[in-house]
Design a protein around this motif. Structure first.
Motif, mmCIF file in Angstrom:
data_model
loop_
_atom_site.group_PDB
_atom_site.id
_atom_site.type_symbol
_atom_site.label_atom_id
_atom_site.label_comp_id
_atom_site.label_asym_id
_atom_site.label_seq_id
_atom_site.Cartn_x
_atom_site.Cartn_y
_atom_site.Cartn_z
ATOM 1 N N CYS A 107 12.096 15.355 91.673
ATOM 2 C CA CYS A 107 12.785 14.216 91.117
ATOM 3 C C CYS A 107 13.123 13.397 92.220
ATOM 4 O O CYS A 107 14.169 14.109 92.900
ATOM 5 C CB CYS A 107 13.630 14.854 90.312
ATOM 6 S SG CYS A 107 14.679 13.517 89.486
ATOM 7 N N GLU A 112 6.088 14.831 77.610
ATOM 8 C CA GLU A 112 5.965 13.788 76.497
ATOM 9 C C GLU A 112 4.619 13.560 76.318
ATOM 10 O O GLU A 112 4.097 12.762 77.237
ATOM 11 C CB GLU A 112 7.030 12.370 76.732
ATOM 12 C CG GLU A 112 8.321 12.940 76.753
ATOM 13 C CD GLU A 112 9.351 11.483 77.121
ATOM 14 O OE1 GLU A 112 8.765 10.547 77.403
ATOM 15 O OE2 GLU A 112 10.459 11.842 77.374
ATOM 16 N N THR A 135 3.706 12.297 80.077
ATOM 17 C CA THR A 135 4.602 11.980 81.137
ATOM 18 C C THR A 135 5.559 13.123 81.208
ATOM 19 O O THR A 135 5.741 13.567 80.390
ATOM 20 C CB THR A 135 5.482 10.926 80.533
ATOM 21 O OG1 THR A 135 4.789 9.735 80.078
ATOM 22 C CG2 THR A 135 6.509 10.445 81.628
ATOM 23 N N VAL A 156 9.140 14.444 82.554
ATOM 24 C CA VAL A 156 10.369 14.180 82.812
ATOM 25 C C VAL A 156 11.286 14.998 83.149
ATOM 26 O O VAL A 156 11.111 16.350 82.842
ATOM 27 C CB VAL A 156 10.916 13.522 81.386
ATOM 28 C CG1 VAL A 156 12.277 13.218 81.575
ATOM 29 C CG2 VAL A 156 9.965 12.281 80.826
ATOM 30 N N THR A 200 11.600 9.693 84.919
ATOM 31 C CA THR A 200 10.126 9.858 84.703
ATOM 32 C C THR A 200 9.624 10.407 86.028
ATOM 33 O O THR A 200 9.955 9.569 87.361
ATOM 34 C CB THR A 200 9.575 8.581 84.279
ATOM 35 O OG1 THR A 200 10.013 8.142 83.357
ATOM 36 C CG2 THR A 200 7.892 8.612 84.299
ATOM 37 N N VAL A 251 3.167 10.358 85.485
ATOM 38 C CA VAL A 251 2.648 9.810 84.383
ATOM 39 C C VAL A 251 1.034 10.285 84.502
ATOM 40 O O VAL A 251 0.416 9.789 85.586
ATOM 41 C CB VAL A 251 2.671 8.287 84.085
ATOM 42 C CG1 VAL A 251 1.681 7.753 82.880
ATOM 43 C CG2 VAL A 251 3.893 7.921 83.915
#
Length: 65
Positions: free
Chosen positions: A21, A37, A44, A46, A53, A56
């Motif tokens: 991250c 998601e 995506t 997360v 985010t 993707v």
């Protein structure tokens, strides 16, 4: 006598699929604890810590036969 240098700790071994991250520094394998998601044309990843985010992934439509 000159001071001796202490040995550096060995680097921690990471999988090639480790995601990081950029917001909070959390790290985990791609199939680790990331929140995924699902969307009609992809998914995506997360961060579970800060909600940023990370990745993707777009699903490509299969080629028409």
């Amino acid at each position: 006598m000159p001071p001796t240098r202490s040995a550096r700790p060995a680097p921690r071994s990471r999988s090639k699929t480790t995601l990081f991250c950029p917001e909070c520094g959390h790290e985990s394998d791609a199939d680790g604890d990331w929140l995924v998601e699902e969307e009609p044309n992809g998914e995506t990843h997360v961060c579970p810590v800060c909600g940023a985010t990370i990745e993707v992934r777009t699903r490509l439509d299969p080629l028409a036969a």
